[in-house]
Scaffold this active site. Structure first.
Site, PDB file in Angstrom:
ATOM      1  N   THR A 110      13.580  57.612  45.112  1.00 46.49           N
ATOM      2  CA  THR A 110      12.680  57.802  46.253  1.00 46.49           C
ATOM      3  C   THR A 110      11.375  58.506  45.875  1.00 46.49           C
ATOM      4  O   THR A 110      11.313  59.272  44.919  1.00 46.49           O
ATOM      5  CB  THR A 110      13.396  58.637  47.331  1.00 46.49           C
ATOM      6  OG1 THR A 110      13.900  59.820  46.724  1.00 46.49           O
ATOM      7  CG2 THR A 110      14.554  57.870  47.923  1.00 46.49           C
TER       8      THR A 110
ATOM      9  N   CYS B  20      16.307  64.742  39.228  1.00 41.53           N
ATOM     10  CA  CYS B  20      16.557  66.129  39.620  1.00 41.53           C
ATOM     11  C   CYS B  20      15.909  67.093  38.624  1.00 41.53           C
ATOM     12  O   CYS B  20      15.647  66.767  37.482  1.00 41.53           O
ATOM     13  CB  CYS B  20      18.051  66.384  39.725  1.00 41.53           C
ATOM     14  SG  CYS B  20      19.044  65.221  38.819  1.00 41.53           S
TER      15      CYS B  20
ATOM     16  N   GLY C  62      13.185  52.825  51.834  1.00 37.44           N
ATOM     17  CA  GLY C  62      13.024  51.778  52.842  1.00 37.44           C
ATOM     18  C   GLY C  62      11.830  50.876  52.566  1.00 37.44           C
ATOM     19  O   GLY C  62      11.125  51.048  51.571  1.00 37.44           O
TER      20      GLY C  62
ATOM     21  N   GLY D  47      20.430  66.435  48.947  1.00 34.67           N
ATOM     22  CA  GLY D  47      20.624  67.505  47.969  1.00 34.67           C
ATOM     23  C   GLY D  47      21.843  67.306  47.098  1.00 34.67           C
ATOM     24  O   GLY D  47      22.493  68.271  46.685  1.00 34.67           O
TER      25      GLY D  47
ATOM     26  N   ASN E 214      15.112  61.510  53.190  1.00 33.34           N
ATOM     27  CA  ASN E 214      16.391  62.188  53.109  1.00 33.34           C
ATOM     28  C   ASN E 214      16.302  63.358  52.149  1.00 33.34           C
ATOM     29  O   ASN E 214      15.538  63.335  51.182  1.00 33.34           O
ATOM     30  CB  ASN E 214      17.519  61.226  52.683  1.00 33.34           C
ATOM     31  CG  ASN E 214      17.656  61.102  51.183  1.00 33.34           C
ATOM     32  OD1 ASN E 214      18.223  61.980  50.519  1.00 33.34           O
ATOM     33  ND2 ASN E 214      17.119  60.034  50.619  1.00 33.34           N
TER      34      ASN E 214
HETATM   35  C1  LIG Z   1      20.497  58.921  52.143  1.00 33.60           C
HETATM   36  C2  LIG Z   1      20.180  58.606  50.719  1.00 33.60           C
HETATM   37  C3  LIG Z   1      20.897  59.212  49.700  1.00 33.60           C
HETATM   38  C4  LIG Z   1      20.607  58.940  48.363  1.00 33.60           C
HETATM   39  N1  LIG Z   1      21.340  59.540  47.396  1.00 33.60           N
HETATM   40  C5  LIG Z   1      21.104  59.216  46.098  1.00 33.60           C
HETATM   41  C6  LIG Z   1      21.927  59.735  45.064  1.00 33.60           C
HETATM   42  O1  LIG Z   1      22.859  60.484  45.326  1.00 33.60           O
HETATM   43  N2  LIG Z   1      21.648  59.396  43.784  1.00 33.60           N
HETATM   44  C7  LIG Z   1      20.618  58.552  43.464  1.00 33.60           C
HETATM   45  O2  LIG Z   1      20.420  58.262  42.292  1.00 33.60           O
HETATM   46  N3  LIG Z   1      19.834  58.040  44.438  1.00 33.60           N
HETATM   47  C8  LIG Z   1      20.052  58.341  45.735  1.00 33.60           C
HETATM   48  N4  LIG Z   1      19.270  57.783  46.708  1.00 33.60           N
HETATM   49  C9  LIG Z   1      18.182  56.866  46.341  1.00 33.60           C
HETATM   50  C10 LIG Z   1      18.637  55.416  46.459  1.00 33.60           C
HETATM   51  O3  LIG Z   1      19.685  55.159  45.557  1.00 33.60           O
HETATM   52  C11 LIG Z   1      17.473  54.465  46.188  1.00 33.60           C
HETATM   53  O4  LIG Z   1      17.016  54.657  44.865  1.00 33.60           O
HETATM   54  C12 LIG Z   1      16.320  54.667  47.138  1.00 33.60           C
HETATM   55  O5  LIG Z   1      16.791  54.958  48.424  1.00 33.60           O
HETATM   56  C13 LIG Z   1      15.378  53.455  47.230  1.00 33.60           C
HETATM   57  O6  LIG Z   1      16.043  52.325  47.682  1.00 33.60           O
HETATM   58  P1  LIG Z   1      16.031  51.828  49.222  1.00 33.60           P
HETATM   59  O7  LIG Z   1      14.595  51.794  49.646  1.00 33.60           O
HETATM   60  O8  LIG Z   1      16.692  50.495  49.201  1.00 33.60           O
HETATM   61  O9  LIG Z   1      16.794  52.843  50.003  1.00 33.60           O
HETATM   62  C14 LIG Z   1      19.558  58.051  48.049  1.00 33.60           C
HETATM   63  C15 LIG Z   1      18.843  57.448  49.072  1.00 33.60           C
HETATM   64  C16 LIG Z   1      19.132  57.699  50.401  1.00 33.60           C
HETATM   65  C17 LIG Z   1      18.330  57.022  51.466  1.00 33.60           C
END
Ligand SMILES: Cc1cc2nc3c(=O)[nH]c(=O)nc-3n(C[C@H](O)[C@H](O)[C@H](O)COP(=O)(O)O)c2cc1C
Ligand SMILES: Cc1cc2nc3c(=O)[nH]c(=O)nc-3n(C[C@H](O)[C@H](O)[C@H](O)COP(=O)(O)OP(=O)(O)OC[C@H]3O[C@@H](n4cnc5c(N)ncnc54)[C@H](O)[C@@H]3O)c2cc1C
Ligand SMILES: Cc1cc2nc3c(=O)[nH]c(=O)nc-3n(C[C@H](O)[C@H](O)[C@H](O)COP(=O)(O)OP(=O)(O)OC[C@H]3O[C@@H](n4cnc5c(N)ncnc54)[C@H](O)[C@@H]3O)c2cc1C
Ligand SMILES: Cc1cc2nc3c(=O)[nH]c(=O)nc-3n(C[C@H](O)[C@H](O)[C@H](O)COP(=O)(O)O)c2cc1C
Ligand code: FES
Ligand code: FES
Lengths: 280, 304, 304, 280
Positions: free
Chosen positions: C194, C131, C218, C73, C70
Site C-alpha cells: 500500500t 515494515c 483499492g 499493524g 488500513n
Molecule cells: C486490510 C488490509 C490488510 C493488509 N495486510 C497486509 C499484510 O498483513 N501483509 C502484507 O504484505 N500486505 C498487507 N496488505 C496489503 C495487500 O496485500 C496489498 O498489497 C494491497 O492492499 C494492494 O492491493 P489491493 O489494492 O488489491 O488491496 C493489506 C491490505 C489491506 C487492505
C-alpha cells in the site's frame, strides 16, 4: 463558451446503442457552428468522478436547443445513455473550430463513417439553408448501423450509402465508394468525419484529386477548452490543440498515422491474436 | 457572521486561500469565460521553461478510476514568450501571480530566476522540481534531498521574490526533502505534484499514453497528499500549499486541518470549470456554519 | 476452445495465476464459506511475525475515494500459533501456500525462515519488507536498496524455499529496489504493497485512523501499481506478482500485459468475497474470446 | 454466512431520512438471530467502489425475508436509500454474535437510543415468542425521531419513551430515564443499542446495580467476516473483532472511552468551535 445546466427535452435510441439527446441551451444553440462540439459531464450526479466527454453538435433548434448523437462505448457514454427527460446536464460549449467554406462554394461532399454523421447533419442543414449543393456519402458496417440516411437524403443532392456487408447501398467501405465516384462528383471540398484510418484514406484521395478536405479529429480531452494541453494533434505546423485549434482541421495539415489517430479510431480495436506470440 | 478567508503566504497577501494548480488552468484565459478569475486568492501559471518545449506525443491524457494520467511534458512557449504575452494578460486579474518554473539543470532554474528579477506583477516563484536533472543521470530534482537543496539554493541566490518549492510525492521521505528545501531558503512548499502511473488499454494492448507513463492526479491521490502535507507540517515551519485531488470545499478543509495554509485545485477544474469559486464559497459556508471567524483557525488543527 | 491458465512462478506450479493479497483473506477460513478456496492458484497467508503482535488501536480502516486506508499493524498470533493452527487448516485446500513474513530486524526474518525449514505444505516465503527496520532508525526495509538487499540475503541464506519479496511503492526508484532483492536471491517479486495515506474527518477534526496514517489500497492505486510492475518487468528477469486495485478480470489483464506472471487480489475481496473466482472466470473468457490459448501469451505483451 | 442477491420487496421512509427495506433471502432469514447483522453492498451497481456497510437485522419473515432499518448519514446509506422495489442487493449474512439469555430468564430491559431499535425489535419479537417478559425504553432527540414506539408497545410489558426536547414521553435522555427507573424495574439483563457514549453510561448503571448488560458495538468494517482485522474493539481480553466476536458484547468486557467508540457514535459529531483556538 458557456457552461450551462441544460435540460434534457428528448432522448431516443435511434439504433441499438446509439442515442440522440436534445438539450435546452439558448446560448449554446445560438452560437453553435457545424463541426463544433460540447463537453458534457456525463450523468446527472458526477460523484463517480468522470472527466467530461466531447460530443459534436448534431443539430440545433436555433436559439433554443441542440442535439447530440452518440454511441455507447464506455463508462461515460453509458452514464449519458441513462439520463431521463427533465434531467439537467452540465454542458460546456460551443467549443472548437467549425467547418468552413468560401461564399462562392458550388459543391461539397459530406462523407461520414459511422457516428461521423453527428457533426455532418448540422453542416448539411446549414449548407441547405445557404443553398450550397452537396452530396452525402454514409458508410457503416451494416444497415442497422447506418445513421441518419433519410435526413441526408432529404437535404443532399444525392446520398450514397455503403455497408461493409452489403446489407444496404454499395457493398464495401465508404472509402472504396468514394474512390469509385469522386471523379464523377467532383466536389470542391470534402468534409469527412469518422474513424482516423478512414479519414487518412479520404485525405489521400482528396489530395490525389486536388480537392480541399476538412476533417474532424478526435482526441482524448481533459479540459476541452485549451487549458490543459492534453488533446494535442500532430500537424505539419507542430502540435495543435484538438479542442481549440480543432476539431476541424484541414486534412493536409494532419500528420496521419501518428499514435493518437490509431489509438482512438473507434473501429481500431479488432485485435489480432496472431500478432502476439507465445514467449513462455 | 462574516468570516475572514484571507491568508498571507510567504509574504503574499491572498484574499482567500484558493488558487489553481500549475498546468491545469492555462494562464487563466480560457477559464475567464466561466468566472471572474479575479475572485481567486492567486493565479499560478503553467510551468515555464527557459526555452520553448514541444511536450510529449499524444495521447497525453487518460482517465483512471477517480483520477487521470497526464504526460503533457511541460509543453510551453518558453520564458520570453511568457513574459511578453502571458504575464501582461495575467496582470489584468489584479491578484497575486505565482510563476511556476522548471529547468533541466541548476543553471536553467537560476537563469529564469534572474530573468524574472524586477518583472512587474510577479508575486512569487514556484519551483517545479519534479523534472529530471539531466546532469544527474535523469533523477528528478525533487527525488533527492541533495538535488532539491541545490536547486532551491541556486534559485534563492538569484531571486528576492518569495520562493515556493513544489515537491514530488514519488519519494519515501517527503519530510526530508521539505527540510532540505527549507534549509536552502524556500519560503513555502507546495505539495503534491502527481504520482507516476500507467494505464494499458486491454483492447489494443497499448499504453493509454504515448509516453507510456504519466502523472496521476485527482481524488484517487488525495489520501497520499493529505498524509504528505501533514508530515511536512510536522517538520518545517514554512507555510504549505496543499494540492492533490481537491474537488470540493470539504476536501480543501481536510488539507487545512492537515496543515496547509492555502490550497491549489488541479484536475477538478476540468470536471467543473467553476470548481474553485464553489470551493471558496463552500469554505466560507463551512466556517460560518461551524462558528469560526477565520479560515486560519483551521490550519493544522487536526486533533492528533 | 480450452485455454490454459496455469503458470509456474518461482517453481510454484499454480493452476491459475490468481491468489489473494496477504492480509486481505485471513487464512482462507472465512472465505471458504463463500467459495471453494481450492479453486485459487495459491493462497497467501496474512503476514506472520516471530512473536504475536497486537496491532494498532482502532479505528483501523476507513474508506477513501475509490480506495481504503488500513492500519492493522500486522496483528497476528505469531509464528508458533500459525504453524500449529493456521497452516494445517490451509493445507486442506490442496493449493500452494505462500507464507508472508515480516520482522523488526534482519535476525527476525532469518529466524522465521529457519523455523519454516522443512515445514510441510509451505510452497514459498513472501517477505513483507514494508515494515520499519528498528535497528536502522525505523526506515522501512523496502525503502532502501541496501536494507532490501540485506533482508533478502539474510532470508535467502536461511531457506531453500522459493523466495518472493513484496515491495513497497513508497519509493522513488522501484526498479533499483527490485534489482537489489533479485541480486540478493529473490526468486520472484510481488508489488505493490500500500501507499501511505491519511484521511481526516472534517466533522470531528480527527484522523480517520487511530494510527493517523495507513496504507492506501483499492482501485485508486492501480495506475501506480501497473507502472511499477511495468518498470520492474523491464529491469529484472524474475517473475512478478502484480497487486494493487485489481477488482475485475480486465484489471488483472492490464497487469499481465505490464509484465506480471500472476496477480493477487486484496481490497476487492471485501467488496465481493467471490471476486477472485469471478476474476479467474473472466480471464478465461477474455482469452477464449480473443483467440488466445494460454494466459502466458499476455505476460509483458504491452505494445510499447 | 451466505452471500445472496436479495430482492427488495418493500421500502419505506418511516421517518425523515430513516428507511426500512425488506429483502428476500431464505438462507439469511432462516439463520438470523437477534443482534446479528448483514453486510450490504449499497446501491445496485457498485461501480463507485464502496465497501459494504453493516446493518443490524431488524426483523425477519421467518424462512423468507428480513428487514433492515437505517438512517441516511453518508454516501453508502444515501445509495441504499435510492434502491427500488425489485432491485436486487448483494448481501452477506447473517454475521456476528447475537444477544443471549439463559433459558430461565424472567425479565429483561431493551434500551435503544435512536437507531438502536434496529436489532432490538428483532430481539423483542423473539423474547415475546419465548414468553420472556421485558420492558422497552426508547430514546430520541425529538418525537419524530422516536422509532418503532408502537411496535415495542405492542410487545413489551411496558414501553418507556424519552425525548431530549420533551416532545414525547419523558423529557431528557434515555439514560436519565434508566437511572430514575432501574431500581423499580429490576431487569435481570439489559440489552442496549445506541451511540457509544450512551452505551457507556448504560453499562455503568448496569454495573452499579449488578445487572447483566449486553451491548451492540459499532466499528468501521472492511470485510465484515473476520478476515481483515479492521474492526477491532478494545476489550478487557484484548482486541476483539466487532464483526466476528461481536457486535454483541458483554458490556463489562468493553474498554469504554477508547477512540473508536467516541469516533463512531453517531451523535458524537457536535463540534465545539471553542475547543479550537486561533493560533495565527
Ligand atoms: C486490510 C488490509 C490488510 C493488509 N495486510 C497486509 C499484510 O498483513 N501483509 C502484507 O504484505 N500486505 C498487507 N496488505 C496489503 C495487500 O496485500 C496489498 O498489497 C494491497 O492492499 C494492494 O492491493 P489491493 O489494492 O488489491 O488491496 C493489506 C491490505 C489491506 C487492505
Ligand atoms: C471533438 C469530438 C467530437 C466527438 N463527437 C462525438 C459524437 O458526436 N458522437 C459520439 O458518439 N462520439 C463522439 N466523440 C467520441 C466521444 O467523445 C467518445 O466516444 C467518448 O468520449 C467515450 O467516452 P466513454 O466514457 O463512453 O468511453 P471510455 O470508457 O472513455 O472509452 C471507451 C472507448 O472509447 C474511446 N474514447 C474515449 N474517449 C474518446 C475520445 N475523446 N475520442 C475518441 N475515442 C474516445 C476510448 O479509447 C475507449 O476505447 C467525439 C470526440 C471528439 C474528440
Ligand atoms: C454491526 C453494526 C450494525 C449496524 N446497524 C445499523 C442499523 O441497523 N441501522 C443503521 O442506520 N446503521 C447501522 N450501523 C451503522 C451503519 O453501518 C453506518 O451508518 C453506515 O455504515 C454509514 O455508511 P455511509 O456510507 O452512509 O456513511 P459514511 O459516509 O461511511 O460515513 C458517514 C458517517 O457515519 C459514520 N459511520 C460510517 N461507518 C460506520 C459504522 N460501521 N458504524 C458506525 N458509524 C459509521 C462515519 O464515521 C461518518 O461520520 C451499524 C453498524 C454496525 C457496525
Ligand atoms: C494536465 C495536467 C498538467 C499539469 N501540469 C503541471 C505543470 O505544468 N507544472 C506543475 O508543477 N504541475 C503540473 N500538474 C500537476 C498539478 O499542478 C497538481 O500538482 C496535480 O495535478 C495534483 O493536483 P490535482 O489532483 O488537484 O490535479 C499538472 C497536472 C495535470 C492534471
Ligand atoms: S482538452 Fe485541454 S487543451 Fe484540449
Ligand atoms: S471487518 Fe474485517 S475483520 Fe471485522
Amino acid at each position: 463558451m458557456f457552461q450551462a445546466k441544460a435540460d434534457v427535452i428528448s432522448k431516443k435510441e435511434i439504433s441499438p446503442g446509439v442515442f440522440s439527446i436534445t438539450l435546452i441551451s439558448p446560448e449554446i444553440s445560438r452560437n453553435a457552428k457545424p463541426g463544433q462540439f460540447v463537453h458534457v459531464l456525463c450523468g446527472v450526479q458526477n460523484d463517480k468522478f468522470l472527466l467530461r466527454r466531447p460530443f459534436s453538435i448534431h443539430r440545433v433548434v436555433p436559439g433554443r436547443a441542440f442535439e447530440i448523437l452518440f454511441q455507447v462505448v464506455g463508462s461515460g457514454t453509458k452514464e449519458l445513455s441513462k439520463v431521463k427527460i427533465h434531467d439537467a446536464l452540465d454542458v460546456i460549449g460551443p467549443l472548437g473550430t467549425s467547418f468552413t467554406y468560401s461564399p462562392d462554394i458550388k459543391s461539397a461532399l459530406l462523407l461520414a463513417g459511422g457516428l461521423g454523421v453527428a457533426p455532418l447533419l448540422f453542416l448539411a442543414e446549414e449548407l441547405t439553408e445557404n443553398h450550397v449543393m452537396f452530396y452525402a456519402m454514409l458508410g457503416a458496417q451494416t444497415k442497422t448501423k447506418l445513421l441518419r440516411y433519410i435526413d441526408f437524403k432529404r437535404l443532399a443532392k444525392k446520398t450514397f450509402a455503403a455497408t461493409e456487408d452489403g446489407s444496404f447501398g454499395h457493398e464495401g467501405t465508404v472509402v472504396a465508394l468514394l474512390n469509385r465516384t469522386v471523379h464523377r462528383l467532383r466536389p470542391q471540398v470534402i468534409y469527412a468525419v469518422g474513424p482516423g484510418k478512414m479519414l487518412q484514406k479520404v485525405a489521400e484521395t482528396a489530395d490525389d484529386f486536388g480537392i480541399d478536405c476538412q476533417v474532424s479529429i478526435e482526441a482524448k480531452m481533459a479540459c476541452g477548452v485549451g487549458a490543459c494541453l492534453g488533446c494535442t494533434c500532430l500537424t505539419r505546423q507542430g502540435f495543435k490543440l484538438t479542442c481549440k485549434d480543432g476539431p476541424i482541421f484541414n486534412a493536409r495539415d494532419i500528420m496521419w498515422g501518428e499514435s493518437e489517430v490509431e489509438q482512438l479510431s473507434l473501429d481500431g480495436y479488432k485485435y489480432e491474436a496472431a500478432e502476439i506470440t507465445d514467449s513462455d | 457572521m462574516s468570516v475572514n478567508l484571507s491568508v498571507t503566504l510567504a509574504g503574499i497577501k491572498m484574499k482567500n486561500p484558493v488558487m489553481p494548480a500549475s498546468g491545469t488552468f492555462g494562464n487563466g484565459r480560457e477559464f475567464s469565460e466561466f468566472f471572474d478569475v479575479g475572485r481567486l486568492g492567486a493565479i499560478v501559471a503553467k510551468t515555464v521553461t527557459l526555452k520553448p518545449r514541444e511536450g510529449n506525443m499524444p495521447p497525453r491524457v487518460c482517465e483512471t478510476t477517480s483520477g487521470m494520467l497526464n504526460s503533457i511534458g511541460l509543453q510551453n512557449e518558453g520564458l520570453g514568450y511568457f513574459l511578453k504575452h502571458d504575464l501582461p494578460y495575467m496582470r489584468k486579474f489584479k491578484i497575486p501571480i505565482i510563476v511556476n518554473i522548471a529547468g533541466n539543470t541548476l543553471e536553467e532554474y537560476a537563469q529564469i530566476c534572474r530573468d524574472l528579477r524586477g518583472v512587474e506583477g510577479v508575486s512569487a516563484i514556484e519551483l517545479n522540481i519534479s523534472c529530471p536533472n539531466i546532469k544527474a543521470g535523469g533523477i528528478a530534482f525533487g527525488a533527492s534531498s541533495k538535488l532539491a537543496e541545490q536547486v532551491t539554493a541556486a534559485s534563492r541566490y538569484n531571486t528576492d521574490l518569495p520562493l515556493i518549492v513544489k515537491l514530488t510525492p514519488n519519494v519515501y521521505n517527503i519530510s526530508k526533502i521539505a527540510r532540505a528545501v527549507v534549509s536552502a531558503g524556500a519560503d513555502a512548499v507546495s505539495l503534491i505534484n502527481t504520482l507516476v502511473g500507467m494505464s494499458i488499454d486491454i483492447k489494443t494492448f497499448k499504453p493509454q499514453l504515448a509516453n507510456y507513463t504519466g502523472g496521476l492526479s485527482g481524488p484517487a491521490i488525495k489520501p497520499v497528499a493529505v498524509r504528505m502535507v501533514w508530515e511536512v507540517a510536522q517538520t518545517v515551519d514554512v507555510p504549505i500549499i496543499g494540492i492533490g485531488g481537491i474537488m470540493t470545499a470539504e476536501d480543501a478543509i481536510e488539507f487545512f486541518l492537515a496543515g496547509a495554509t492555502a490550497i491549489a485545485v488541479g484536475t477538478a477544474n476540468f470536471v467543473n470549470p467553476k470548481a474553485m469559486v464553489e470551493i471558496i464559497e463552500g469554505i466560507e459556508r463551512f466556517l460560518s456554519e461551524r462558528g469560526f471567524t477565520d479560515v486560519r483557525q483551521l490550519i493544522g488543527k487536526v486533533r492528533v
